[in-house]
Each structure stands twice: as structure tokens, then as C-alpha cells.
Design a protein around this motif. Structure first.
Motif, mmCIF file in Angstrom:
data_model
loop_
_atom_site.group_PDB
_atom_site.id
_atom_site.type_symbol
_atom_site.label_atom_id
_atom_site.label_comp_id
_atom_site.label_asym_id
_atom_site.label_seq_id
_atom_site.Cartn_x
_atom_site.Cartn_y
_atom_site.Cartn_z
ATOM 1 N N ALA A 72 0.816 -1.210 0.000
ATOM 2 C CA ALA A 72 0.000 0.000 0.000
ATOM 3 C C ALA A 72 0.852 1.264 0.000
ATOM 4 O O ALA A 72 0.352 2.340 -0.319
ATOM 5 N N SER A 73 2.122 1.142 0.323
ATOM 6 C CA SER A 73 2.960 2.345 0.427
ATOM 7 C C SER A 73 3.090 3.071 -0.911
ATOM 8 O O SER A 73 3.128 4.299 -0.950
ATOM 9 N N THR A 74 3.128 2.334 -2.006
ATOM 10 C CA THR A 74 3.230 2.963 -3.324
ATOM 11 C C THR A 74 1.981 3.779 -3.638
ATOM 12 O O THR A 74 2.071 4.921 -4.106
ATOM 13 N N ALA A 75 0.818 3.213 -3.353
ATOM 14 C CA ALA A 75 -0.438 3.931 -3.602
ATOM 15 C C ALA A 75 -0.571 5.147 -2.696
ATOM 16 O O ALA A 75 -1.028 6.212 -3.127
ATOM 17 N N ILE A 76 -0.151 5.017 -1.444
ATOM 18 C CA ILE A 76 -0.225 6.138 -0.502
ATOM 19 C C ILE A 76 0.713 7.252 -0.943
ATOM 20 O O ILE A 76 0.334 8.428 -0.952
ATOM 21 N N ARG A 77 1.929 6.911 -1.332
ATOM 22 C CA ARG A 77 2.875 7.925 -1.804
ATOM 23 C C ARG A 77 2.360 8.626 -3.059
ATOM 24 O O ARG A 77 2.505 9.834 -3.211
ATOM 25 N N SER A 78 1.755 7.875 -3.965
ATOM 26 C CA SER A 78 1.204 8.473 -5.192
ATOM 27 C C SER A 78 0.066 9.429 -4.872
ATOM 28 O O SER A 78 -0.028 10.513 -5.455
ATOM 29 N N ALA A 79 -0.798 9.040 -3.929
ATOM 30 C CA ALA A 79 -1.921 9.898 -3.556
ATOM 31 C C ALA A 79 -1.434 11.179 -2.886
ATOM 32 O O ALA A 79 -1.935 12.278 -3.186
#
Length: 63
Positions: free
Chosen positions: A44-51
Motif C-alpha cells: 500500500a505504500s506505493t499507492a499512498i505515496r502516489s496519492a
């Protein structure tokens, strides 16, 4: 002059202020810290960073 501040420093300062003003207890701050720490180790860290990056870009385009 542009001032940049990392999210870690910002949220660390916010947590410190909330603990000092007794709005948040030390146990709750520790739970949130550990949740963030373990979330950073997941997919989930990739999606959180992108958001977060998209939100920062949107806010910077407004000003």
C-alpha cells in the motif's frame, strides 16, 4: 523563497504538539506511529505515496 518540509518532520511536529497539549495520549501516538511504520512496509505504500504526491501537486497548482 520556497520552503520545503518533509512529511515526516511535519507529522512528527504535529504529534509532538498534540501530545504536549494533551489532546492525544502517548499510547495513541505510539499506535499511529506503529501503524504508519508497518504500512510503509506493505504494497500500500506505493499507492499512498502516489496519492500524497498528487495532493501536493494539486495544492501547489492552486497557489
Amino acid at each position: 523563497m520556497i520552503v520545503t518540509l518533509s512529511a515526516v518532520a511535519l507529522f512528527g511536529l504535529l504529534t509532538f504538539v498534540l501530545i504536549r497539549s494533551r489532546h492525544v495520549g502517548a499510547g495513541a501516538a505510539l499506535a499511529v506511529f506503529l501503524f504508519g511504520f508497518f504500512t510503509a512496509d506493505t504494497g500500500a505504500s506505493t499507492a499512498i505515496r502516489s496519492a500524497i504526491q498528487a495532493l501536493i501537486n494539486a495544492v501547489s497548482n492552486i497557489a
